[in-house]
Write a protein that holds these residues in place. Sequence first.
Motif: not given
Lengths: 345, 345
Positions: B66, B68-69, B71-72, B110, B153-155, B157, B192, B194-195
């Motif tokens: 994926g 990761g965030t 996406t955020a 998603g 928000e989305i994911d 993958v 990688n 991002y959180t």
Amino acid sequence: MDHEPLTYAASGVDPEVAERAVRGFAGAVATTHDERVLGGIGGFGGMFRAQFQDMESPVLVSSIDGVGTKTAVAAMAGDFSQLGYDIVNHCVNDILCQGAQPLFFLDYFGCSRLDPVVIDQVVSSAAAACRDAGCALLGGETAEMPGVYVDGEIDVVGAIVGVVESARRLPRTDPRSGDKLIGIASDGLHTNGYTLARQALFSVAGHSISDQLEGMEGTLGQELLKPHRTYLSSVWPLLAQESVLAAAHITGGGIAGNLVRVIPSNLQAVVETMTWNPPTIFQHIQRDGGIESAEMFRTFNMGIGMILVVDQDAAGEIVQALNESGEHAAEIGQLRNGPHDVQLV
Amino acid sequence: MDHEPLTYAASGVDPEVAERAVRGFAGAVATTHDERVLGGIGGFGGMFRAQFQDMESPVLVSSIDGVGTKTAVAAMAGDFSQLGYDIVNHCVNDILCQGAQPLFFLDYFGCSRLDPVVIDQVVSSAAAACRDAGCALLGGETAEMPGVYVDGEIDVVGAIVGVVESARRLPRTDPRSGDKLIGIASDGLHTNGYTLARQALFSVAGHSISDQLEGMEGTLGQELLKPHRTYLSSVWPLLAQESVLAAAHITGGGIAGNLVRVIPSNLQAVVETMTWNPPTIFQHIQRDGGIESAEMFRTFNMGIGMILVVDQDAAGEIVQALNESGEHAAEIGQLRNGPHDVQLV
């Protein structure tokens, strides 16, 4: 500076939790590997020998899918131990509709905060489903994504690769008017329509996950979490015969939305819906939500998990073989000349 | 009954929106197909000819991942047009570390509620990245999951399958003490950390996505959304030489966590961190979050997207070839006898 140094763990992602989780289920994953798998767990990519000696013209067949908001029901029930079966079996059935046998599978698990118990239940059950399907669990990924997922909720995604001899690919091009539709029973909702089902059963009707509704054997949670049934062991042996012309996995879009994908453009499918009784759970959802029948059939499998299109002369024999394999199968309709669609009558 | 009949759309899932979205990007997907793809879009599984005539013992290499965030951050910026590059290139680099060339890719999207513009940006950019990598976009799935994803928000993958001749698989077993590590520059965070980055830059420091921070060319949003760089076109041609012994894609876990996966158990890797300057964005994240250097190196790529382990005699020539291909590459360390770990000095 007046605050503690920020860390990845403090921001919401703890790589050590993920590492411990992987160590926990590594044994279960390894049980799905045989001599075709090279390298083991921990590489940047899983490796699988592409040796198809008995095939003249092998074709790889691949699909990616999720289990939808069945995960939300699992979260309500606190039971994630079947979701691995759901995602693997969903994918296995998809490629079976092209005539393919599974080779390997990869899983993805997304969440807000990683719960080692939850991921262990999902991955261990995926490994068990892979073993049942003779399929290697070749790789996977866990993603901790605070702010993207609602707390306590998860997504479960899987990708599968299988193989089919080119000449045996489904659908075949030769179904004719008069060829038969054989319906094979599902085990409940499988992995589709959960958002509508949750709305009807929980939001509108106010049931709880532990309620036992009229005519149902277990609790609502048990009923809704029944794993997606795989048709590999019963349908695959029949594909050696040329009389199985096509197969449709009844997922999102229901019978009409999926069956239309595998019938020739000059034919119409007629499905006689009075030939079977949809399981009780669908009646509860329909009544609780006040849902029209057409919407039910567009959204849910209504008790039919897979439909085979078969040569009209072989239908009886194929129904019998399916029932002897432990399925509940019956003729539910046929093809006729007409516009390219599916009529539910 | 005193309410309107419940529908799937009213419960939060509108299949027609998904169907329109698929029709919208079907053209872009089709541009990734060549004669190896059978059947086209709409089957239960994508089909790809397994013909590897020039290989003696082909091995399929597969990975799922994926973004990761990241996406955020895309959601904050309202720009999802690079995320397809992120997921495809991430997967391409992963299997490149086993020596594999991509064959096909599948994507999964998603979300809480499907926005046709967002999914079109993601899938169209994935199709473009697939074209660049000579890889078919063979299948995909969109999932509308209200209650599981946070609104907006989305994911994202993706799963990839590639192939490598067995004898050319990486890592090779023969790296020795004295063999060199070549670092190839990343384009920022890739996918990688991002959180942690969002926590430091937005929550702690209070920056906005449109801020232009000191020493950076564009806005913070532009910097953070730079797509994951692919090393296929520069690294793949070098793999025909036996002097490339291993490759590590620097993702979650940073340099140490990934490099250790590809070096023999009797060797230690020494990475000289003074041989390159981490891009400015990492300095901002570190300062804003008051993050310790060790935590930065465990979480981010710190400016190195891929590390090659190469024969000591060939290092100079390989660095030159990489730089001539448009990379920024340099020797950043070497292997020595010692415990199986990675020392950052």
